[in-house]
Motif scaffolding. Sequence first.
Motif, mmCIF file in Angstrom:
data_model
loop_
_atom_site.group_PDB
_atom_site.id
_atom_site.type_symbol
_atom_site.label_atom_id
_atom_site.label_comp_id
_atom_site.label_asym_id
_atom_site.label_seq_id
_atom_site.Cartn_x
_atom_site.Cartn_y
_atom_site.Cartn_z
ATOM 1 N N MET A 1 85.960 -36.863 35.574
ATOM 2 C CA MET A 1 85.667 -35.838 36.584
ATOM 3 C C MET A 1 86.300 -34.502 36.185
ATOM 4 S SD MET A 1 83.624 -37.268 38.579
ATOM 5 C CE MET A 1 83.480 -35.898 39.706
ATOM 6 N N LYS A 2 87.475 -34.558 35.601
ATOM 7 C CA LYS A 2 88.142 -33.337 35.149
ATOM 8 C C LYS A 2 87.330 -32.659 34.051
ATOM 9 C CE LYS A 2 92.572 -31.567 33.506
ATOM 10 N NZ LYS A 2 93.971 -31.907 33.176
ATOM 11 N N VAL A 3 86.764 -33.452 33.156
ATOM 12 C CA VAL A 3 85.907 -32.893 32.096
ATOM 13 C C VAL A 3 84.704 -32.192 32.721
ATOM 14 C CG1 VAL A 3 84.339 -33.474 30.185
ATOM 15 C CG2 VAL A 3 86.640 -34.462 30.260
ATOM 16 N N ILE A 4 84.076 -32.845 33.676
ATOM 17 C CA ILE A 4 82.896 -32.270 34.333
ATOM 18 C C ILE A 4 83.259 -30.968 35.046
ATOM 19 C CG2 ILE A 4 81.236 -32.614 36.216
ATOM 20 C CD1 ILE A 4 81.253 -35.641 35.380
ATOM 21 N N LYS A 5 84.345 -30.983 35.795
ATOM 22 C CA LYS A 5 84.762 -29.781 36.524
ATOM 23 C C LYS A 5 85.166 -28.654 35.560
ATOM 24 C CE LYS A 5 86.055 -31.904 40.891
ATOM 25 N NZ LYS A 5 84.854 -31.475 41.559
ATOM 26 N N THR A 6 85.791 -29.012 34.457
ATOM 27 C CA THR A 6 86.170 -28.006 33.462
ATOM 28 C C THR A 6 84.928 -27.391 32.834
ATOM 29 O OG1 THR A 6 88.237 -29.202 33.017
ATOM 30 C CG2 THR A 6 87.527 -27.600 31.370
ATOM 31 N N MET A 7 83.934 -28.214 32.544
ATOM 32 C CA MET A 7 82.688 -27.691 31.972
ATOM 33 C C MET A 7 81.976 -26.779 32.968
ATOM 34 S SD MET A 7 81.428 -31.062 29.869
ATOM 35 C CE MET A 7 79.893 -30.352 29.340
ATOM 36 N N GLU A 8 82.014 -27.135 34.241
ATOM 37 C CA GLU A 8 81.420 -26.265 35.264
ATOM 38 C C GLU A 8 82.164 -24.935 35.335
ATOM 39 O OE1 GLU A 8 81.663 -28.682 38.788
ATOM 40 O OE2 GLU A 8 79.851 -29.824 38.277
ATOM 41 N N ALA A 9 83.488 -24.983 35.263
ATOM 42 C CA ALA A 9 84.296 -23.757 35.288
ATOM 43 C C ALA A 9 84.007 -22.890 34.057
ATOM 44 C CB ALA A 9 85.780 -24.099 35.366
ATOM 45 N N ILE A 10 83.805 -23.522 32.918
ATOM 46 C CA ILE A 10 83.460 -22.783 31.693
ATOM 47 C C ILE A 10 82.139 -22.058 31.891
ATOM 48 C CG2 ILE A 10 82.702 -23.091 29.287
ATOM 49 C CD1 ILE A 10 84.915 -25.280 29.075
ATOM 50 N N SER A 11 81.158 -22.744 32.463
ATOM 51 C CA SER A 11 79.852 -22.119 32.713
ATOM 52 C C SER A 11 79.987 -20.923 33.651
ATOM 53 C CB SER A 11 78.887 -23.133 33.322
ATOM 54 O OG SER A 11 78.573 -24.118 32.385
ATOM 55 N N GLU A 12 80.809 -21.078 34.685
ATOM 56 C CA GLU A 12 81.024 -19.971 35.622
ATOM 57 C C GLU A 12 81.667 -18.766 34.937
ATOM 58 O OE1 GLU A 12 83.110 -21.074 39.220
ATOM 59 O OE2 GLU A 12 81.871 -22.871 39.445
ATOM 60 N N VAL A 13 82.670 -19.021 34.107
ATOM 61 C CA VAL A 13 83.347 -17.923 33.409
ATOM 62 C C VAL A 13 82.368 -17.225 32.460
ATOM 63 C CG1 VAL A 13 85.154 -17.359 31.725
ATOM 64 C CG2 VAL A 13 85.665 -18.878 33.636
ATOM 65 N N LEU A 14 81.530 -17.991 31.782
ATOM 66 C CA LEU A 14 80.537 -17.384 30.890
ATOM 67 C C LEU A 14 79.560 -16.506 31.666
ATOM 68 C CD1 LEU A 14 79.839 -20.336 28.434
ATOM 69 C CD2 LEU A 14 80.866 -18.125 27.865
ATOM 70 N N GLN A 15 79.157 -16.978 32.851
ATOM 71 C CA GLN A 15 78.275 -16.170 33.699
ATOM 72 C C GLN A 15 78.973 -14.890 34.154
ATOM 73 O OE1 GLN A 15 75.276 -17.237 32.863
ATOM 74 N NE2 GLN A 15 74.625 -16.929 34.972
ATOM 75 N N ASP A 16 80.217 -15.021 34.595
ATOM 76 C CA ASP A 16 80.989 -13.846 35.013
ATOM 77 C C ASP A 16 81.146 -12.860 33.869
ATOM 78 O OD1 ASP A 16 81.259 -15.002 37.507
ATOM 79 O OD2 ASP A 16 83.351 -15.628 37.206
ATOM 80 N N LEU A 17 81.425 -13.381 32.694
ATOM 81 C CA LEU A 17 81.584 -12.529 31.516
ATOM 82 C C LEU A 17 80.298 -11.757 31.229
ATOM 83 C CD1 LEU A 17 83.271 -11.637 29.020
ATOM 84 C CD2 LEU A 17 82.352 -13.661 27.841
ATOM 85 N N LYS A 18 79.183 -12.464 31.271
ATOM 86 C CA LYS A 18 77.892 -11.823 31.008
ATOM 87 C C LYS A 18 77.589 -10.749 32.057
ATOM 88 C CE LYS A 18 73.057 -12.944 30.199
ATOM 89 N NZ LYS A 18 72.039 -13.996 30.164
ATOM 90 N N PHE A 19 77.786 -11.084 33.329
ATOM 91 C CA PHE A 19 77.510 -10.137 34.419
ATOM 92 C C PHE A 19 78.422 -8.916 34.326
ATOM 93 C CE2 PHE A 19 78.457 -8.568 38.700
ATOM 94 C CZ PHE A 19 77.186 -8.199 39.103
ATOM 95 N N ASP A 20 79.725 -9.146 34.154
ATOM 96 C CA ASP A 20 80.674 -8.021 34.097
ATOM 97 C C ASP A 20 80.494 -7.181 32.844
ATOM 98 O OD1 ASP A 20 81.698 -8.697 36.577
ATOM 99 O OD2 ASP A 20 83.343 -9.888 35.752
ATOM 100 N N ALA A 21 80.030 -7.801 31.770
ATOM 101 C CA ALA A 21 79.773 -7.045 30.537
ATOM 102 C C ALA A 21 78.581 -6.102 30.717
ATOM 103 C CB ALA A 21 79.510 -7.978 29.369
ATOM 104 N N GLU A 22 77.579 -6.545 31.483
ATOM 105 C CA GLU A 22 76.423 -5.684 31.754
ATOM 106 C C GLU A 22 76.867 -4.461 32.544
ATOM 107 O OE1 GLU A 22 73.681 -8.335 33.665
ATOM 108 O OE2 GLU A 22 73.131 -9.316 31.773
ATOM 109 N N SER A 23 77.822 -4.648 33.442
ATOM 110 C CA SER A 23 78.352 -3.521 34.227
ATOM 111 C C SER A 23 79.203 -2.592 33.367
ATOM 112 C CB SER A 23 79.210 -4.046 35.376
ATOM 113 O OG SER A 23 78.478 -4.928 36.174
ATOM 114 N N ALA A 24 79.815 -3.154 32.326
ATOM 115 C CA ALA A 24 80.720 -2.352 31.490
ATOM 116 C C ALA A 24 79.965 -1.471 30.509
ATOM 117 C CB ALA A 24 81.658 -3.276 30.715
ATOM 118 N N ASP A 25 78.762 -1.857 30.144
ATOM 119 C CA ASP A 25 77.990 -1.054 29.161
ATOM 120 C C ASP A 25 77.536 0.260 29.692
ATOM 121 O OD1 ASP A 25 78.189 -2.569 26.911
ATOM 122 O OD2 ASP A 25 76.324 -3.661 27.225
#
Length: 180
Positions: free
Chosen positions: A156-180
Motif C-alpha cells: 500500500m505504501k508503494v501504491i500511495k508513493t506512486m500516486e504522490a509521485i504522479s501528483e508532484v509531476l502534475q504540479d511540476l508541469k502545471f507550475d512550469a507552464e505558469s513560470a514560462d
Amino acid sequence: MITAEAAADSAVPSVPGTAVATVVPEREEPAWPWKDAPIRALVQRIHQLQAERAQAFRRLEEGHLQYLRSGPPYDFPRYRSTVHEVTQAFAAASREVLAVEAELAGPRGQPLLASHVRSLQQLEQTHLATVALLQLMGAPELSGQENTLEMHQLKMKVIKTMEAISEVLQDLKFDAESAD
C-alpha cells in the motif's frame, strides 16, 4: 649530518607553496546540456528521467521474479547483477535530477519548481527503499517468516508513493507552464 645536496633532494619543501608544481592535466567536466535550456525543456527532462526510473523499476521487478522462479537452487548472481545495473540507472537519474533541482533553485530562480523536484527525489527514494524491502521480505530464504500484514502495508505504501509521485509531476508541469 644533512648536506645541502641532500636537503635539496628532499621531497618536502621547506616553505609551503614553494615546491615546483608538476602540471597534471585536470579532467574537464563535460558541459551540462541543459544549462541554457528553457524551463519547459528542464521539466520535460524530469519527465524523461521519471520514465527511465519506471523502466528501471520494471527491470528490478522482472529480475526479482526471475530470481524467485530460478530455484531452488536460486540464481543469486544473476539477480545481484540486475540489482547492480538498476542501481547504476537510479544513481545516474538521481544525479541529473539533483542537477536540474540546483539549476531551478539557483540560476533560474524557480524555488517552487525546485521544491517539486526535491519532493520527487525524496518520493523516489522512499519508493525504491520500500520496493527493496518488499523484495527482501519475499526472498525464498525467509519463506515461512513472512508477515503478510506488513507486506500488505508495504505494498500500500508503494501504491500511495506512486500516486504522490504522479501528483508532484502534475504540479511540476502545471507550475512550469505558469513560470514560462
